[in-house]
Design an enzyme around this catalytic site. Structure first.
Site, PDB file in Angstrom:
ATOM      1  N   GLY A 138       0.841  -1.184   0.000  1.00 46.64           N
ATOM      2  CA  GLY A 138       0.000   0.000   0.000  1.00 46.64           C
ATOM      3  C   GLY A 138       0.877   1.234   0.000  1.00 46.64           C
ATOM      4  O   GLY A 138       2.037   1.180   0.407  1.00 46.64           O
TER       5      GLY A 138
ATOM      6  N   GLN B 165       3.193   9.869   1.236  1.00 46.81           N
ATOM      7  CA  GLN B 165       4.451   9.111   1.168  1.00 46.81           C
ATOM      8  C   GLN B 165       5.244   9.401  -0.105  1.00 46.81           C
ATOM      9  O   GLN B 165       6.421   9.058  -0.188  1.00 46.81           O
ATOM     10  CB  GLN B 165       4.172   7.610   1.247  1.00 46.81           C
ATOM     11  CG  GLN B 165       3.642   7.169   2.601  1.00 46.81           C
ATOM     12  CD  GLN B 165       3.514   5.668   2.642  1.00 46.81           C
ATOM     13  OE1 GLN B 165       2.521   5.124   2.190  1.00 46.81           O
ATOM     14  NE2 GLN B 165       4.533   4.993   3.144  1.00 46.81           N
TER      15      GLN B 165
ATOM     16  N   HIS C 248      -2.378   7.366   7.100  1.00 47.60           N
ATOM     17  CA  HIS C 248      -1.382   8.264   6.485  1.00 47.60           C
ATOM     18  C   HIS C 248      -2.034   9.579   6.051  1.00 47.60           C
ATOM     19  O   HIS C 248      -1.408  10.632   6.084  1.00 47.60           O
ATOM     20  CB  HIS C 248      -0.757   7.611   5.251  1.00 47.60           C
ATOM     21  CG  HIS C 248       0.412   6.720   5.554  1.00 47.60           C
ATOM     22  ND1 HIS C 248       1.540   7.165   6.204  1.00 47.60           N
ATOM     23  CD2 HIS C 248       0.636   5.411   5.277  1.00 47.60           C
ATOM     24  CE1 HIS C 248       2.414   6.160   6.307  1.00 47.60           C
ATOM     25  NE2 HIS C 248       1.882   5.081   5.763  1.00 47.60           N
TER      26      HIS C 248
HETATM   27 NI    NI Z   1       2.800   3.236   5.620  1.00 43.03          NI
END
Ligand code: NI
Length: 172
Positions: free
Chosen positions: A46, A51, A136
């Site tokens: 994932g 990110q 996240h």
């Molecule tokens: Ni992560």
């Protein structure tokens, strides 16, 4: 398509709340394509927008049971129940792993990369990945789900790993 750089904890924008999408143009689908490629390159299951340095509510993932890939835009966990502890890692905290409690079953609403609505139920590993990735989008890492002492131990572990990965970095 291109492989994007992975942002390492605690660099921006990992700790901030990501923004929702309200317009679906080719840019969203292009970013999703890059994220799928990046996830495959780094062998992740994932990956969330922050990110790869994009503070937007976008997630890509691979269902480990069926091998099916999906993109979730503006995902919302509508309900969940049960609790299960399982091992997690994160491409933004490489080489750090911990046992993290998550809901066993969740119901999710999202849009796909073309803006089409999705609503489905997930259990087990898929439910875990979705919870990890949607965290996240709210600036949360899996280590933030640990008790204080384990969190502290994992932070020390990570600082050591980061020092090895980025030896030329100054001490903040
Ligand atoms: Ni992560």
């Amino acid at each position: 398509m291109a492989i994007r750089d992975i942002v390492l904890y605690p660099d921006a924008p990992l700790k901030q709340k990501a923004e929702s999408y309200d317009v679906f143009d080719g840019e969203v689908a292009a970013l999703a394509a890059d994220m799928f490629e990046t996830m495959a390159e780094f062998d992740g299951c994932g990956l969330a927008g922050p990110q790869v340095g994009v503070a937007k509510r976008i997630v890509v993932l691979r269902d480990p049971a069926e091998g099916k890939e999906m993109c979730l835009i503006n995902p919302e966990i509508l309900e969940g129940d049960g609790e299960e502890v399982g091992e997690e890692g994160c491409l933004s905290l490489p080489a750090v792993f911990a046992e993290v409690p998550r809901k066993t079953r969740i119901r999710l609403r999202a849009l796909d990369e073309h803006g089409e609505p999705l609503e489905f139920e997930a259990t087990g590993m898929l439910a875990r990945i979705i919870q990890h990735e949607t965290d996240h989008l709210d600036g949360k890492m899996f280590i933030d789900r640990l008790d204080v002492l384990t969190h502290e131990a994992k932070m020390q572990e990570w600082l050591e790993v980061r020092r090895q990965l980025r030896p030329n970095e100054g001490v903040a």
